[in-house]
Design a protein around this motif. Structure first.
Motif, PDB file in Angstrom:
ATOM      1  N   ARG A 170       0.827  -1.201   0.000  1.00  0.00           N
ATOM      2  CA  ARG A 170       0.000   0.000   0.000  1.00  0.00           C
ATOM      3  C   ARG A 170       0.866   1.258   0.000  1.00  0.00           C
ATOM      4  NH1 ARG A 170      -3.244  -2.839   3.843  1.00  0.00           N
ATOM      5  NH2 ARG A 170      -2.326  -1.572   5.518  1.00  0.00           N
ATOM      6  N   HIS A 171       1.935   1.200   0.791  1.00  0.00           N
ATOM      7  CA  HIS A 171       2.826   2.361   0.844  1.00  0.00           C
ATOM      8  C   HIS A 171       3.468   2.607  -0.526  1.00  0.00           C
ATOM      9  CE1 HIS A 171       5.549   5.306   2.552  1.00  0.00           C
ATOM     10  NE2 HIS A 171       6.597   4.631   2.099  1.00  0.00           N
ATOM     11  N   ARG A 172       3.869   1.529  -1.164  1.00  0.00           N
ATOM     12  CA  ARG A 172       4.465   1.661  -2.501  1.00  0.00           C
ATOM     13  C   ARG A 172       3.442   2.201  -3.495  1.00  0.00           C
ATOM     14  NH1 ARG A 172       4.757  -1.983  -6.800  1.00  0.00           N
ATOM     15  NH2 ARG A 172       6.567  -1.707  -8.179  1.00  0.00           N
ATOM     16  N   ALA A 173       2.182   1.709  -3.413  1.00  0.00           N
ATOM     17  CA  ALA A 173       1.142   2.197  -4.311  1.00  0.00           C
ATOM     18  C   ALA A 173       0.858   3.674  -4.069  1.00  0.00           C
ATOM     19  CB  ALA A 173      -0.132   1.374  -4.141  1.00  0.00           C
ATOM     20  N   GLN A 174       0.871   4.086  -2.794  1.00  0.00           N
ATOM     21  CA  GLN A 174       0.636   5.494  -2.481  1.00  0.00           C
ATOM     22  C   GLN A 174       1.741   6.377  -3.039  1.00  0.00           C
ATOM     23  OE1 GLN A 174       0.264   5.445   1.772  1.00  0.00           O
ATOM     24  NE2 GLN A 174      -1.834   4.635   1.748  1.00  0.00           N
ATOM     25  N   LEU A 175       2.987   5.914  -2.907  1.00  0.00           N
ATOM     26  CA  LEU A 175       4.094   6.678  -3.472  1.00  0.00           C
ATOM     27  C   LEU A 175       3.978   6.779  -4.990  1.00  0.00           C
ATOM     28  CD1 LEU A 175       7.138   5.349  -1.388  1.00  0.00           C
ATOM     29  CD2 LEU A 175       5.957   7.544  -1.152  1.00  0.00           C
TER      30      LEU A 175
END
Length: 609
Positions: A170-175
């Motif tokens: 999720r963090h990677r997708a948000q970035l």
């Protein structure tokens, strides 16, 4: 194995990984290290299972003692790996002593070579960045009897690891979304800056190809042009070859298919058929100006459009619509200005002839010099007349340039008028060749052959007005007799002159006086007296011959003729009476049949919309 208290405390170290903002590779290394250290395992790895290719791939590894007999492999065949079984059953696979394993001979060979015994493989409820399932494997160099508590402890570690991995995704997708948003906002600014700076549509097309990271195709309906950033099929056509192909018949086919798709408001995607073996799927977005489709944007991107990409498409549509609006305004201004001047001439609404000549010169047209008029009447497609005018305008301009013939093109609704200056040494054959090429080209574009009339030489305002009236009469004659293609005045004989005479007030008064009451009676009572009278005159006033031709009994025919005489006072007994009635019938037929019923325009057609 560690006691219960130390296990509980060790779970804190594993749980702390959930709040880590490190990259996924670091997270996986920390997770397998924690699983081995707190679970008292000597070796461990996290593997992704590539079901499509039949391999298990090691993505993270931990080893408590680096003194191994040989380097460890990073790729396992699923046929010799228990990882597939663990995923299929979604439960751990426990191998007490891999050196004696019969079920997994590959593990038995490696266990003897590398000196490990017990193996425990756990399926993970998570996937890698490519969506492949994952498993966690730990091994011991000695035989270990794994208790239910040991299994529960490892299950908690795997579960916490799955939570951490999901959070990392999720963090990677948000970035990635933030970066894409930044890129979209930057693209909006750069596109708007390019438009405000007066950049060309070619530059915008190249920018959009870079922004979408995919080939794009911009279609301008008013200019009938196609601009490509790159080839969507580089294995078939290189970029230059693709652009060259768009200039030919394939480009005209694409232009027609896309215009039809935009006009009918079909799906957001379109399939372009280029030959028998090549078809392309593209995402289509219409470009609108004043609620009129003036172009389209095609993106050859096979990925699903997310919200940010849709925002980028809207930004591209806005920039291209603004750019095309300039082209539309310029086209409309030029065509309407010349069209209004032309109608002032042919409707004889001018007051100062010198003022008209000066206005024409400002538009690059010399009315005082000899010129020849070429009038193109489009096929009957009332639902797309504007499109026909635009396409016809561009096609005629290109043909004239190819044939080195100077023309001034005037849009007049469902037709085009070409004013061709008669340069010294220019022969009729040259204009006739242009007319023939116009007919052939528009036939391929519209699917139906137009009427192209080549007029005589005219010079001055009054001469132009008269020549326009004569050309329009020739078109009416061509419609009456179902003729299409290119034609000149001698092809029609006296028919245009007769139609011109029939349009005069005196001739119409003669027709009304001779047979007007019969026409009105037939319309009101649905009778056939005019048909009977015409057939009787055509038969030379021979009753039996006329009755046979109309499939009537001669008595019935004589009764009808008697009624015509009683009701309308028409007699055809003398040669003078017969000639007057026959002439009135011929003129009436010529005028009424010259234009299809319900589609009869004024003597001079006006530009639509």
């Amino acid at each position: 194995m560690p006691d219960q208290l130390s296990r509980i405390m060790s779970l804190r170290d594993v749980a702390s990984q959930i709040n880590s903002d490190g990259d996924l590779d670091t997270l996986l290394r920390d997770l397998i290290q924690a699983a081995c250290r707190h679970g008292s395992w000597d070796l461990g790895s996290i593997m992704t299972v590539d079901l499509a290719h039949g391999f298990a791939l090691v993505t993270a590894r931990y080893e408590s003692n680096a003194m191994l007999r040989r380097p460890l492999g990073d790729r396992w065949e699923l046929a010799t790996s228990p990882a597939l079984i663990a995923l299929q059953r979604f439960e751990p696979v426990y191998i007490r002593d891999a050196r004696e394993s019969v079920e997994f001979p590959g593990y038995r060979l490696e266990a003897n070579e590398r000196g490990y015994c017990t193996v425990l493989i756990y399926p993970m409820a998570s996937v890698d960045v490519e969506g492949r399932p994952m498993v966690l494997a730990v091994t011991s160099r000695k035989v270990v009897d794994v208790s239910p508590d040991d299994l529960a402890f490892m299950a908690i570690i795997v579960h916490l690891g799955a939570i951490a991995i999901e959070r990392a995704h999720r963090h990677r997708a948000q970035l990635a979304a933030a970066e894409q948003l930044r890129r979209v906002l930057g693209a909006q600014g750069s596109l708007l800056q390019e438009v405000l700076a007066g950049g060309s549509i070619e530059t915008l097309t190249a920018m959009l190809g870079d922004l979408f990271n995919a080939p794009v195709l911009v279609l301008d309906f008013f200019a009938s042009s196609l601009l490509a950033s790159a080839s969507p099929v580089p294995g078939v056509h290189e970029d230059d070859a693709w652009r060259l192909m768009l200039e030919g018949p394939a480009g005209r086919q694409i232009l027609g298919e896309v215009r039809d798709a935009v006009t009918t408001r079909r799906a957001e995607t379109i399939t372009l058929h280029l030959g028998d073996k090549l078809s392309l799927d593209a995402r289509i977005a219409s470009l609108m100006v004043d609620d009129e489709a003036v172009g389209a944007l095609l993106t050859f991107d096979k990925s699903d459009a997310n919200d940010l990409q849709k925002l980028l498409i809207e930004s591209a549509k806005f920039a291209l619509s603004v750019q095309l609006m300039r082209s539309v305004i310029r086209f409309r201004f030029e065509t309407r200005t010349l069209t209004e001047l032309f109608f002032e001439i042919v409707e004889r609404r001018w007051r100062d002839e010198q003022d008209m000549l000066r206005r024409a010169r400002r538009l690059g047209l010399s009315l005082a010099a000899p010129m020849r008029m070429l009038v193109t009447d489009f096929p009957d497609r009332t639902n797309a007349s504007a499109d026909l005018s635009v396409d016809g305008h561009r096609a005629v301009a290109l043909l004239a340039a190819q044939l080195h013939v100077a023309v001034h093109i005037v849009t007049v609704g469902g037709a085009l008028v070409c004013l061709v200056p008669q340069e010294e040494g220019m022969e009729l054959d040259r204009v006739a060749r242009l007319a023939q090429r116009v007919s052939e080209t528009l036939f391929h574009s519209f699917g139906s052959e137009p009427i192209v009339v080549v007029g005589d030489t005219c010079e001055g305002l009054e001469s132009i007005a008269k020549e326009w009236e004569r050309c329009w009469r020739m078109i009416r004659v061509a419609r009456t007799f179902g003729r299409r293609g290119a034609m000149t005045v001698p092809d029609f004989g006296p028919l245009p002159m007769l139609i011109g005479a029939a349009d005069s007030a005196d001739v119409r008064s003669f027709i009304d006086g001779a047979i007007g009451r019969v026409v009105e009676h037939d319309k009101k009572h649905k009778s056939a007296y005019l048909e009977t009278l015409a057939a009787y005159v055509r038969s030379g006033c021979r009753s039996q011959h006329c009755a046979d031709a109309m499939d009537l009994h001669v008595t019935t025919l004589r009764y009808r003729l008697s009624r015509i005489s009683d009701l309308f006072g028409i007699q055809v007994e003398t040669p003078e009476q017969r000639f007057a009635i026959e002439l009135a019938l011929q003129l009436h037929s010529l005028v009424e049949s010259s234009i299809p019923s319900g589609k009869r325009p004024k003597s001079i057609p006006r530009m639509r919309g």
